[in-house]
Design a protein around this motif. Structure first.
Motif, short mmCIF file in Angstrom:
data_model
loop_
_atom_site.label_atom_id
_atom_site.label_comp_id
_atom_site.label_asym_id
_atom_site.label_seq_id
_atom_site.Cartn_x
_atom_site.Cartn_y
_atom_site.Cartn_z
N LEU A 1 102.55 63.86 -5.24
CA LEU A 1 101.45 63.72 -4.30
C LEU A 1 100.23 63.17 -5.03
N LYS A 2 99.65 62.11 -4.49
CA LYS A 2 98.44 61.52 -5.08
C LYS A 2 97.20 61.84 -4.26
N ASP A 3 97.36 61.83 -2.94
CA ASP A 3 96.20 61.99 -2.06
C ASP A 3 96.69 62.62 -0.75
N GLU B 1 106.42 54.40 3.21
CA GLU B 1 105.13 54.12 3.85
C GLU B 1 104.01 54.91 3.17
N LEU B 2 104.30 56.15 2.85
CA LEU B 2 103.30 56.98 2.17
C LEU B 2 103.01 56.44 0.77
N ALA B 3 104.03 55.87 0.13
CA ALA B 3 103.82 55.27 -1.19
C ALA B 3 102.98 54.00 -1.08
N VAL B 4 103.27 53.18 -0.09
CA VAL B 4 102.51 51.96 0.13
C VAL B 4 101.05 52.29 0.46
N ALA B 5 100.85 53.41 1.18
CA ALA B 5 99.50 53.85 1.54
C ALA B 5 98.81 54.59 0.39
N THR C 1 104.71 64.68 7.42
CA THR C 1 105.48 64.61 6.18
C THR C 1 104.58 64.84 4.98
N LEU C 2 103.40 64.27 5.02
CA LEU C 2 102.43 64.46 3.93
C LEU C 2 102.06 65.93 3.78
N THR C 3 101.91 66.63 4.89
CA THR C 3 101.61 68.06 4.86
C THR C 3 102.76 68.84 4.23
N ARG C 4 104.00 68.47 4.57
CA ARG C 4 105.17 69.13 3.98
C ARG C 4 105.22 68.91 2.47
N ILE C 5 104.92 67.71 2.05
CA ILE C 5 104.94 67.40 0.62
C ILE C 5 103.86 68.20 -0.12
N ALA C 6 102.68 68.27 0.48
CA ALA C 6 101.58 69.02 -0.14
C ALA C 6 101.89 70.51 -0.24
#
Length: 216
Positions: free
Chosen positions: A54-56, A38-42, A68-73
């Motif tokens: 991480l792109k954005d 989902e994060l990739a599609v977004a 999840t995005l916060t963990r990746i960052a």
């Protein structure tokens, strides 16, 4: 209502009696894969078999996805999609997603006991139309319609978890394979589908092997 790919997967993974079609060693890694997809599609992350980038870091507006995005960052090293699926998948993730669907009125949580002793929880549909919309979209693609990225990812993850033919018994194996391999898609989408499929399959295999080893 708008549901995430992981939530769509959950709706398809449960039967009308509130029991799952597949076991947790298959479902939980698939849910983690769906979160990453989902994060990739977004367009928040980019995926390949070797690296998740991480792109954005901008939030997408969903608590689970944004956490999840916060963990990746916060992760200082480049990690593979498989590494992230291993770290993210858990019974707690599944419960959070089911509870969210119940809070939104899509599911109803029904608690009981087996033999009057062992607690059980069933997740029953409260708004069948939400799953029906997902089924309609997936069925159209499996019947030959051109897929969008979200639907293709959902089918690929169902295939990795061996949920595809259980949720859609009449579906063509060849068509499912075509979608799961991304043969129809542009390069970026195909890479996303392939990497998530591979990561989910690897995590499911590892979880199944560990379960078999502990019970042997």
């Amino acid at each position: 209502m708008t549901v995430t790919i992981a939530e769509e997967l959950l709706l398809l993974a449960y039967k009308e009696d509130g029991k799952p079609l597949i076991n947790s060693t298959q479902l939980d890694p698939a849910l983690a894969g769906a979160i990453l997809a989902e994060l990739a599609v977004a367009d928040r992350v980019a995926l390949s078999n070797k690296k998740l980038t991480l792109k954005d870091p901008a939030p997408v507006g969903d608590d689970e996805l944004d956490a999840t995005l916060t963990r990746i960052a916060a992760e200082r090293k480049d990690r593979t999609p498989q590494w992230w699926v291993q770290r993210l998948h858990s019974a707690k993730l599944r419960t959070r997603l089911l509870t969210k669907l119940a809070s939104a009125g899509v599911l109803t949580e029904e608690r009981g006991k087996v033999l009057g002793l062992f607690p059980t929880t069933r997740w029953l549909e409260a708004q069948p139309g939400v799953e029906a919309n997902v089924r309609e979209r997936v069925s159209a693609v499996l019947a030959g319609a051109d897929p969008d990225a979200r639907t293709a990812v959902l089918i690929a993850i169902m295939h990795a978890a061996k949920l595809d033919r259980k949720a859609f018994p009449g579906a063509s194996k060849a068509r499912i394979k075509e979608i799961a391999e991304g043969a129809w898609a542009g390069d970026a989408v195909a890479k996303t589908i392939a990497s998530i499929n591979a990561a989910a399959m690897a995590a499911i295999t590892a979880a199944t092997t560990a379960t078999a080893g502990s019970s042997g």
